[in-house]
Design an enzyme around this catalytic site. Structure first.
Site, PDB file in Angstrom:
ATOM      1  N   THR A  44       4.323  -1.551   0.356  1.00  0.00           N
ATOM      2  CA  THR A  44       4.268  -1.522  -1.107  1.00  0.00           C
ATOM      3  C   THR A  44       5.080  -0.360  -1.680  1.00  0.00           C
ATOM      4  O   THR A  44       5.230   0.682  -1.027  1.00  0.00           O
ATOM      5  CB  THR A  44       2.794  -1.370  -1.537  1.00  0.00           C
ATOM      6  OG1 THR A  44       2.729  -1.117  -2.933  1.00  0.00           O
ATOM      7  CG2 THR A  44       2.088  -0.234  -0.811  1.00  0.00           C
ATOM      8  N   ASP A  45       5.519  -0.533  -2.915  1.00  0.00           N
ATOM      9  CA  ASP A  45       6.214   0.571  -3.599  1.00  0.00           C
ATOM     10  C   ASP A  45       5.263   1.717  -3.937  1.00  0.00           C
ATOM     11  O   ASP A  45       5.704   2.822  -4.277  1.00  0.00           O
ATOM     12  CB  ASP A  45       6.916   0.075  -4.874  1.00  0.00           C
ATOM     13  CG  ASP A  45       5.991  -0.579  -5.893  1.00  0.00           C
ATOM     14  OD1 ASP A  45       4.775  -0.687  -5.635  1.00  0.00           O
ATOM     15  OD2 ASP A  45       6.494  -0.989  -6.962  1.00  0.00           O
ATOM     16  N   GLU A  46       3.949   1.456  -3.847  1.00  0.00           N
ATOM     17  CA  GLU A  46       2.981   2.499  -4.211  1.00  0.00           C
ATOM     18  C   GLU A  46       3.019   3.692  -3.266  1.00  0.00           C
ATOM     19  O   GLU A  46       2.462   4.747  -3.587  1.00  0.00           O
ATOM     20  CB  GLU A  46       1.563   1.920  -4.235  1.00  0.00           C
ATOM     21  CG  GLU A  46       1.383   0.891  -5.311  1.00  0.00           C
ATOM     22  CD  GLU A  46      -0.072   0.554  -5.554  1.00  0.00           C
ATOM     23  OE1 GLU A  46      -0.954   1.317  -5.149  1.00  0.00           O
ATOM     24  OE2 GLU A  46      -0.306  -0.491  -6.153  1.00  0.00           O
TER      25      GLU A  46
ATOM     26  N   TYR B 283      -5.907   3.285  -1.215  1.00  0.00           N
ATOM     27  CA  TYR B 283      -5.112   2.126  -0.765  1.00  0.00           C
ATOM     28  C   TYR B 283      -3.684   2.552  -0.408  1.00  0.00           C
ATOM     29  O   TYR B 283      -3.205   2.304   0.707  1.00  0.00           O
ATOM     30  CB  TYR B 283      -5.085   1.029  -1.842  1.00  0.00           C
ATOM     31  CG  TYR B 283      -3.949   0.041  -1.668  1.00  0.00           C
ATOM     32  CD1 TYR B 283      -3.929  -0.845  -0.586  1.00  0.00           C
ATOM     33  CD2 TYR B 283      -2.867   0.011  -2.554  1.00  0.00           C
ATOM     34  CE1 TYR B 283      -2.878  -1.737  -0.405  1.00  0.00           C
ATOM     35  CE2 TYR B 283      -1.812  -0.873  -2.382  1.00  0.00           C
ATOM     36  CZ  TYR B 283      -1.823  -1.745  -1.315  1.00  0.00           C
ATOM     37  OH  TYR B 283      -0.781  -2.620  -1.127  1.00  0.00           O
TER      38      TYR B 283
ATOM     39  N   LYS C 224      -1.477   2.580   3.177  1.00  0.00           N
ATOM     40  CA  LYS C 224      -0.219   1.842   3.388  1.00  0.00           C
ATOM     41  C   LYS C 224       0.887   2.823   3.812  1.00  0.00           C
ATOM     42  O   LYS C 224       1.692   2.513   4.688  1.00  0.00           O
ATOM     43  CB  LYS C 224       0.190   1.086   2.113  1.00  0.00           C
ATOM     44  CG  LYS C 224      -0.701  -0.090   1.754  1.00  0.00           C
ATOM     45  CD  LYS C 224      -0.732  -1.201   2.793  1.00  0.00           C
ATOM     46  CE  LYS C 224       0.577  -1.948   2.934  1.00  0.00           C
ATOM     47  NZ  LYS C 224       0.445  -3.128   3.837  1.00  0.00           N
TER      48      LYS C 224
HETATM   49  P1  NAD Z   1      -4.522 -10.138  -0.211  1.00  0.00           P
HETATM   50  O1  NAD Z   1      -5.664  -9.185  -0.358  1.00  0.00           O
HETATM   51  O2  NAD Z   1      -4.406 -11.267  -1.160  1.00  0.00           O
HETATM   52  O3  NAD Z   1      -4.547 -10.782   1.254  1.00  0.00           O
HETATM   53  C1  NAD Z   1      -4.824 -10.023   2.411  1.00  0.00           C
HETATM   54  C2  NAD Z   1      -5.147 -10.984   3.548  1.00  0.00           C
HETATM   55  O4  NAD Z   1      -5.351 -10.197   4.730  1.00  0.00           O
HETATM   56  C3  NAD Z   1      -6.432 -11.795   3.320  1.00  0.00           C
HETATM   57  O5  NAD Z   1      -6.205 -13.155   3.642  1.00  0.00           O
HETATM   58  C4  NAD Z   1      -7.435 -11.164   4.280  1.00  0.00           C
HETATM   59  O6  NAD Z   1      -8.412 -12.090   4.758  1.00  0.00           O
HETATM   60  C5  NAD Z   1      -6.521 -10.684   5.402  1.00  0.00           C
HETATM   61  N1  NAD Z   1      -7.120  -9.563   6.157  1.00  0.00           N
HETATM   62  C6  NAD Z   1      -7.678  -8.441   5.646  1.00  0.00           C
HETATM   63  N2  NAD Z   1      -8.120  -7.654   6.661  1.00  0.00           N
HETATM   64  C7  NAD Z   1      -7.806  -8.298   7.824  1.00  0.00           C
HETATM   65  C8  NAD Z   1      -7.982  -7.987   9.189  1.00  0.00           C
HETATM   66  N3  NAD Z   1      -8.579  -6.845   9.574  1.00  0.00           N
HETATM   67  N4  NAD Z   1      -7.527  -8.857  10.104  1.00  0.00           N
HETATM   68  C9  NAD Z   1      -6.918 -10.014   9.738  1.00  0.00           C
HETATM   69  N5  NAD Z   1      -6.743 -10.370   8.453  1.00  0.00           N
HETATM   70  C10 NAD Z   1      -7.174  -9.519   7.503  1.00  0.00           C
HETATM   71  O7  NAD Z   1      -3.216  -9.228  -0.209  1.00  0.00           O
HETATM   72  P2  NAD Z   1      -1.765  -9.558  -0.785  1.00  0.00           P
HETATM   73  O8  NAD Z   1      -1.714  -9.182  -2.206  1.00  0.00           O
HETATM   74  O9  NAD Z   1      -1.354 -10.907  -0.357  1.00  0.00           O
HETATM   75  O10 NAD Z   1      -0.905  -8.458   0.017  1.00  0.00           O
HETATM   76  C11 NAD Z   1      -0.361  -8.781   1.293  1.00  0.00           C
HETATM   77  C12 NAD Z   1       0.455  -7.613   1.784  1.00  0.00           C
HETATM   78  O11 NAD Z   1       1.500  -7.325   0.870  1.00  0.00           O
HETATM   79  C13 NAD Z   1      -0.349  -6.310   1.923  1.00  0.00           C
HETATM   80  O12 NAD Z   1       0.074  -5.644   3.075  1.00  0.00           O
HETATM   81  C14 NAD Z   1       0.003  -5.522   0.670  1.00  0.00           C
HETATM   82  O13 NAD Z   1      -0.087  -4.143   0.910  1.00  0.00           O
HETATM   83  C15 NAD Z   1       1.447  -5.966   0.465  1.00  0.00           C
HETATM   84  N6  NAD Z   1       1.937  -5.918  -0.917  1.00  0.00           N
HETATM   85  C16 NAD Z   1       1.257  -6.562  -1.913  1.00  0.00           C
HETATM   86  C17 NAD Z   1       1.793  -6.559  -3.206  1.00  0.00           C
HETATM   87  C18 NAD Z   1       1.087  -7.275  -4.347  1.00  0.00           C
HETATM   88  O14 NAD Z   1       1.569  -7.211  -5.482  1.00  0.00           O
HETATM   89  N7  NAD Z   1      -0.001  -7.998  -4.122  1.00  0.00           N
HETATM   90  C19 NAD Z   1       3.000  -5.899  -3.463  1.00  0.00           C
HETATM   91  C20 NAD Z   1       3.643  -5.231  -2.408  1.00  0.00           C
HETATM   92  C21 NAD Z   1       3.117  -5.269  -1.133  1.00  0.00           C
HETATM   93  O1  DAU Z   2       2.970  -2.210  -6.616  1.00  0.00           O
HETATM   94  C1  DAU Z   2       2.524  -3.031  -5.587  1.00  0.00           C
HETATM   95  C2  DAU Z   2       1.013  -3.124  -5.614  1.00  0.00           C
HETATM   96  O2  DAU Z   2       0.686  -3.958  -6.723  1.00  0.00           O
HETATM   97  C3  DAU Z   2       0.430  -3.696  -4.331  1.00  0.00           C
HETATM   98  O3  DAU Z   2       0.671  -2.799  -3.286  1.00  0.00           O
HETATM   99  C4  DAU Z   2      -1.076  -3.920  -4.465  1.00  0.00           C
HETATM  100  O4  DAU Z   2      -1.575  -4.564  -3.305  1.00  0.00           O
HETATM  101  C5  DAU Z   2      -1.319  -4.815  -5.664  1.00  0.00           C
HETATM  102  O5  DAU Z   2      -2.712  -4.981  -5.876  1.00  0.00           O
HETATM  103  C6  DAU Z   2      -0.683  -4.196  -6.903  1.00  0.00           C
HETATM  104  O6  DAU Z   2      -1.349  -2.960  -7.249  1.00  0.00           O
HETATM  105  P1  DAU Z   2      -1.730  -2.595  -8.765  1.00  0.00           P
HETATM  106  O7  DAU Z   2      -2.858  -1.645  -8.724  1.00  0.00           O
HETATM  107  O8  DAU Z   2      -0.523  -2.247  -9.544  1.00  0.00           O
HETATM  108  O9  DAU Z   2      -2.214  -4.090  -9.253  1.00  0.00           O
HETATM  109  P2  DAU Z   2      -3.428  -4.594 -10.138  1.00  0.00           P
HETATM  110  O10 DAU Z   2      -3.231  -6.063 -10.299  1.00  0.00           O
HETATM  111  O11 DAU Z   2      -4.738  -4.129  -9.632  1.00  0.00           O
HETATM  112  O12 DAU Z   2      -3.170  -3.866 -11.532  1.00  0.00           O
HETATM  113  C7  DAU Z   2      -1.928  -3.979 -12.214  1.00  0.00           C
HETATM  114  C8  DAU Z   2      -1.995  -3.061 -13.432  1.00  0.00           C
HETATM  115  O13 DAU Z   2      -2.939  -3.604 -14.381  1.00  0.00           O
HETATM  116  C9  DAU Z   2      -2.499  -1.667 -13.131  1.00  0.00           C
HETATM  117  O14 DAU Z   2      -1.794  -0.751 -13.978  1.00  0.00           O
HETATM  118  C10 DAU Z   2      -3.976  -1.697 -13.520  1.00  0.00           C
HETATM  119  C11 DAU Z   2      -3.997  -2.681 -14.676  1.00  0.00           C
HETATM  120  N1  DAU Z   2      -5.226  -3.495 -14.851  1.00  0.00           N
HETATM  121  C12 DAU Z   2      -5.752  -4.128 -13.746  1.00  0.00           C
HETATM  122  C13 DAU Z   2      -6.849  -4.943 -13.878  1.00  0.00           C
HETATM  123  C14 DAU Z   2      -7.462  -5.642 -12.681  1.00  0.00           C
HETATM  124  C15 DAU Z   2      -5.755  -3.682 -16.120  1.00  0.00           C
HETATM  125  O15 DAU Z   2      -5.262  -3.124 -17.133  1.00  0.00           O
HETATM  126  N2  DAU Z   2      -6.828  -4.513 -16.256  1.00  0.00           N
HETATM  127  C16 DAU Z   2      -7.414  -5.147 -15.194  1.00  0.00           C
HETATM  128  O16 DAU Z   2      -8.388  -5.888 -15.389  1.00  0.00           O
END
Ligand code: NAD
Ligand code: DAU
Length: 332
Positions: free
Chosen positions: A121-123, A148, A152
């Site tokens: 992630t960019d975080e 989190y 990562k």
């Molecule tokens: P998500 O929470 O939707 O999915 C995570 C999946 O991993 C789930 O299906 C869960 O059951 C599985 N899991 C969790 N723990 C496990 C374990 N111990 N063994 C096997 N499976 C397990 O997450 P996502 O949003 O799809 O993110 C996927 C990846 O992408 C993560 O590594 C996250 O850091 C990265 N990422 C997410 C975003 C975003 O915007 N969501 C952006 C950048 C990077």
């Molecule tokens: O940048 C990549 C990341 O993006 C990933 O690594 C994470 O897995 C993914 O969850 C996401 O993280 P954020 O914390 O940015 O996403 P989230 O959807 O939780 O929140 C997006 C923004 O919206 C954040 O500034 C918090 C805000 N927010 C979130 C929720 C759930 C609200 O204002 N209201 C809400 O109800």
């Protein structure tokens, strides 16, 4: 035809990636997923049996991981605890899965010589000021803020060490915020869409000036595939699609696209340590690997995502009440 192992393939991005692979390559996918609260098998139900199989299990289960690594050509590692708000409530599962889980996979990659791609992630780079003209690049120093993002960052550093110390053939990608189908309702965009669908008001943390850099999950998938195919071993690639938007604007767009008053949302308690702004400079991915995003119109992507949640209530409804109870207890 390659044999791919996708960890976390029942989650949001892993399931989008699995669909992308089946639609765009000849490869066979094995999904390994623990099916935590965030995993949903129905996200994979339309996939054909001859292209895909599902294994329920934990990435920390060394003997299971070993047996699966012996059967594949490459591993794409998505599995993680992924939600910042949950990590503020209880960091331990993040340490277990994101750090110990990645360690377990790296040790198996070392033993089996398997090509490994680590999805991050960019975080890990922390946050930027709103008026800072710069964006994150591959050389931005790590500075994670939340439990989190620090787990990562830890996992990224393990991957780098296993490349240098043990010659593991790995690449890393750090992507910005994804949106699209199959995203859990705990996350920002699906939470607001499903609130409106249920007649509830969207919830904005704090002032809502925080900026996220949105990319469609299918564009994230095509970028990961490009890195798997053409990325240089040991290198990191940032993935982003020039999608910066502040949270207030996103909520107002969702309300407008859903035929509501753009101001019909509530301000709720802010997230502790809330990162202000993320922004990705994807120049390296574009110039070195020739990747480009397909979903360039955020409004159109958002409208399609709203339609998906409208048409798939049976997918998200089972998680909605428990998710809202979690937020309500924190004043969010
Ligand atoms: P998500 O929470 O939707 O999915 C995570 C999946 O991993 C789930 O299906 C869960 O059951 C599985 N899991 C969790 N723990 C496990 C374990 N111990 N063994 C096997 N499976 C397990 O997450 P996502 O949003 O799809 O993110 C996927 C990846 O992408 C993560 O590594 C996250 O850091 C990265 N990422 C997410 C975003 C975003 O915007 N969501 C952006 C950048 C990077
Ligand atoms: O940048 C990549 C990341 O993006 C990933 O690594 C994470 O897995 C993914 O969850 C996401 O993280 P954020 O914390 O940015 O996403 P989230 O959807 O939780 O929140 C997006 C923004 O919206 C954040 O500034 C918090 C805000 N927010 C979130 C929720 C759930 C609200 O204002 N209201 C809400 O109800």
């Amino acid at each position: 035809m390659r044999r791919l192992l996708v960890t976390g393939g029942a989650g949001f991005i892993g399931s989008n990636f699995t669909h992308h692979i089946v639609a765009n390559t000849e490869d066979h996918v094995t999904v390994l997923d623990k099916l935590t609260y965030a995993g949903n098998l129905s996200s994979l139900q339309s996939l054909p049996d001859n292209r895909f199989r599902f294994i329920e299990g934990d990435i920390r289960d060394m003997s299971l991981v070993d047996s699966l690594f012996a059967q594949v050509d490459a591993v794409i590692h998505f599995a993680a605890e992924s939600h910042n708000d949950n990590s503020l409530h209880d960091p331990w599962p993040f340490i277990e899965t994101n750090i110990l889980g990645t360690y377990t996979l790296l040790e198996a990659a070392r033993r089996h010589g398997v090509r490994f791609h680590h999805v991050s992630t960019d975080e890990v780079y922390g946050d930027l000021e709103l008026d800072d003209p710069s964006r994150f690049t591959e050389s931005t120093p790590y500075n994670p803020s939340s439990p989190y993002s620090s787990t990562k960052a830890s996992s990224d550093l393990l991957v780098r060490a296993w490349v240098r110390s043990f010659g593991v053939r790995a690449t890393i990608s750090n992507c910005s915020n994804n949106y699209g189908p199959y995203q859990h309702v705990e996350k920002f965009i699906p939470r607001q869409i499903t609130n409106v669908l249920r007649g509830e008001r969207p919830k904005l943390y704090g002032s809502g000036e925080n900026v996220r850099d949105w990319i469609h999950a299918d564009d994230h998938s095509s970028a990961v595939l490009a890195i798997l195919d053409r990325g240089q071993i040991g290198e990191t690639y940032l993935i982003g699609a020039d999608g910066e938007q502040d949270n207030r604007s996103v909520i107002e767009r969702i309300l407008t696209l859903m035929g509501q008053d753009a101001k019909a949302y509530d301000h709720v308690a802010d997230r502790a340590g809330h990162d202000l702004r993320y922004a990705i400079d994807p120049t390296r991915l574009r110039t070195e690997l020739g990747w480009s995003a397909k979903f360039r119109d955020f409004d159109a992507g958002l409208a399609a995502t709203i339609d998906w949640y409208r048409e798939n209530e049976s997918w998200w409804a089972p998680s909605k009440d428990s998710t809202e109870r979690f937020y309500a207890a924190k004043g969010q």
